[in-house]
Design an enzyme around this catalytic site. Structure first.
Site, short mmCIF file in Angstrom:
data_model
loop_
_atom_site.label_atom_id
_atom_site.label_comp_id
_atom_site.label_asym_id
_atom_site.label_seq_id
_atom_site.Cartn_x
_atom_site.Cartn_y
_atom_site.Cartn_z
N LYS A 105 0.78 -1.16 0.00
CA LYS A 105 0.42 0.45 0.18
C LYS A 105 1.21 1.20 0.04
O LYS A 105 1.71 1.45 1.53
CB LYS A 105 -1.49 -0.27 1.63
CG LYS A 105 -1.82 1.44 1.49
CD LYS A 105 -3.30 0.95 2.62
CE LYS A 105 -3.84 2.50 2.34
NZ LYS A 105 -4.28 2.43 3.58
N LYS B 247 -2.06 -0.95 -3.73
CA LYS B 247 -2.92 -0.25 -3.48
C LYS B 247 -1.98 1.03 -3.58
O LYS B 247 -1.70 0.70 -2.88
CB LYS B 247 -3.51 -0.22 -2.55
CG LYS B 247 -4.77 1.21 -1.70
CD LYS B 247 -5.31 0.63 -0.76
CE LYS B 247 -5.98 1.77 -0.54
NZ LYS B 247 -7.05 1.86 0.98
C1 PBG Z 1 -6.91 4.03 6.08
C2 PBG Z 1 -7.57 3.85 4.27
C3 PBG Z 1 -7.95 4.39 2.93
C4 PBG Z 1 -8.10 3.42 2.22
C5 PBG Z 1 -8.18 2.93 2.67
N1 PBG Z 1 -8.11 2.18 3.85
C6 PBG Z 1 -6.54 5.90 3.40
C7 PBG Z 1 -6.03 6.08 3.92
O1 PBG Z 1 -4.62 5.18 3.89
O2 PBG Z 1 -5.52 7.07 4.30
C8 PBG Z 1 -8.29 4.25 0.69
C9 PBG Z 1 -9.70 3.62 -0.08
C10 PBG Z 1 -9.40 4.57 -1.70
O3 PBG Z 1 -9.07 5.87 -1.49
O4 PBG Z 1 -10.78 4.07 -1.77
N2 PBG Z 1 -6.82 3.16 6.55
#
Ligand code: PBG
Length: 334
Positions: A199, A257
């Protein structure tokens, strides 16, 4: 006689719809799609999310209705995210482990009404954390191991409520092993783990943080961004290291991601993984297509189908996408 001597003519396979169908390498089907949904407190209300046209925050009763519709369309599962009001947020994110809180109630409601639909839950702390981080902030940094403790408790609460797949989105070290052990000790040996393996610290989460009001808070002593835990967008070998650890620790699914800016990483992970690879087509990727389509700059359906097909071609077995419901409808019509 043809003008040129060309025994090799790749266009032969592109001549008709059926010829293209026969030689198509990648398929996109409803089988691969997971719809992320947002749940909020209240009753009988759908709140449109401005930065994500077509997506809403749903009260539990509306969430159940939506789940029923997705199930009827053949979508295998949903990924659930909670909008927690500010007065419930604390620096220790303790509301996250309340078994009677909004999120466990939402899980129970969906599993009671639509039992076959898979519910994928998130154990990251950001929706409950008044500092807006995925982990506990201590002395200006994120405390990895203190965060693991809380996430293990959250995972048990979710599994007790009926979660099929627990998916920690936080990028703390050692979380898959810690959560696996906690779930097994609680008797939840059949609850699967989907790891957000690679991520990235991405700008494309903007609309999501809008939807949940979950961005890091601008305050003294609170890190301004998530760069000390989410991955540097420049790195790809590092994703293989995260993959190795997640597989050793027992991940059942591994995720990359965002998706579109990281197709090369999806491919590398696919080549090295012996469990299904998931890609998260995130909020910013969705918002870009919506914004362009709203301006008449591209066709929403064609743009979305092409993007999702590319993610499959790169190697994703499963795609989390806000387009899931629409794509299932489009494929139904086709
Ligand atoms: C936070 C989280 C995020 C997303 C899913 N869980 C954002 C972040 O890490 O700040 C993003 C999902 C999306 O942008 O569609 N744990």
């Amino acid at each position: 006689m043809p003008l040129y001597d060309l025994p090799q003519r790749p266009r032969r396979l592109r001549q008709t719809g059926n010829m293209r169908r026969l030689s198509r390498e990648t398929r996109l089907s409803t089988d691969h799609l997971i719809q992320p949904l947002f749940v909020m407190a209240g009753e009988n209300e759908r709140q449109p999310i401005g930065s994500m046209p077509g997506q809403n925050r749903l009260t539990v009763d509306q969430l159940v209705q939506e789940a029923r519709a997705l199930d009827a369309l053949g979508i295998p599962g949903i990924a659930l995210f909670p909008k927690i009001p500010d007065d419930r947020k604390t620096t220790d994110a303790r509301h996250a482990v309340d078994a009677d809180g909004l999120y466990p109630r939402a899980i129970r409601a969906v599993k009671a009404e639509v039992p076959d639909l898979l519910v994928i839950t998130d154990t990251a702390l950001d929706p409950y954390n008044s500092d807006g981080h995925d982990g506990i902030v201590r002395d200006g940094d994120i405390d990895n191991d203190a965060t693991l403790d809380v996430m293990c408790q959250i995972a048990s609460v979710h599994a007790d409520a009926g979660a099929d797949i627990v998916a920690p989105s936080d990028m703390m070290d050692g979380r898959i092993g810690a959560i696996r052990t906690a779930l097994d000790e609680a008797g939840h040996t059949d609850t699967a783990l989907m790891s957000y393996t690679a991520k990235y610290a991405s700008a494309y989460y903007g609309p999501f943080r809008d939807a949940l009001d979950s961005a890091p808070r601008r305050r003294e002593g609170v890190p301004v961004d998530k760069a000390t835990y989410q991955m540097d967008p420049s790195n790809s070998d590092e994703a293989l290291r995260e993959l190795r650890l997640d597989l050793e620790e027992g991940a059942d699914f591994v995720m990359v991601k965002p998706a579109l800016p990281y197709l090369d990483v999806i491919r590398r992970i696919r080549d090295h993984s012996d469990v299904p690879v998931v890609a998260y087509n995130v909020s910013g990727e969705y918002a870009m297509i919506q914004a362009a389509a709203a301006n008449g700059w591209l066709d929403e359906r064609a743009g979305a189908m092409e993007a999702l097909t590319s993610i499959r071609r790169a190697g994703a077995d499963v795609i989390l996408t806000y387009f899931a419901r629409k794509v299932a409808q489009w494929l139904d019509e086709a």
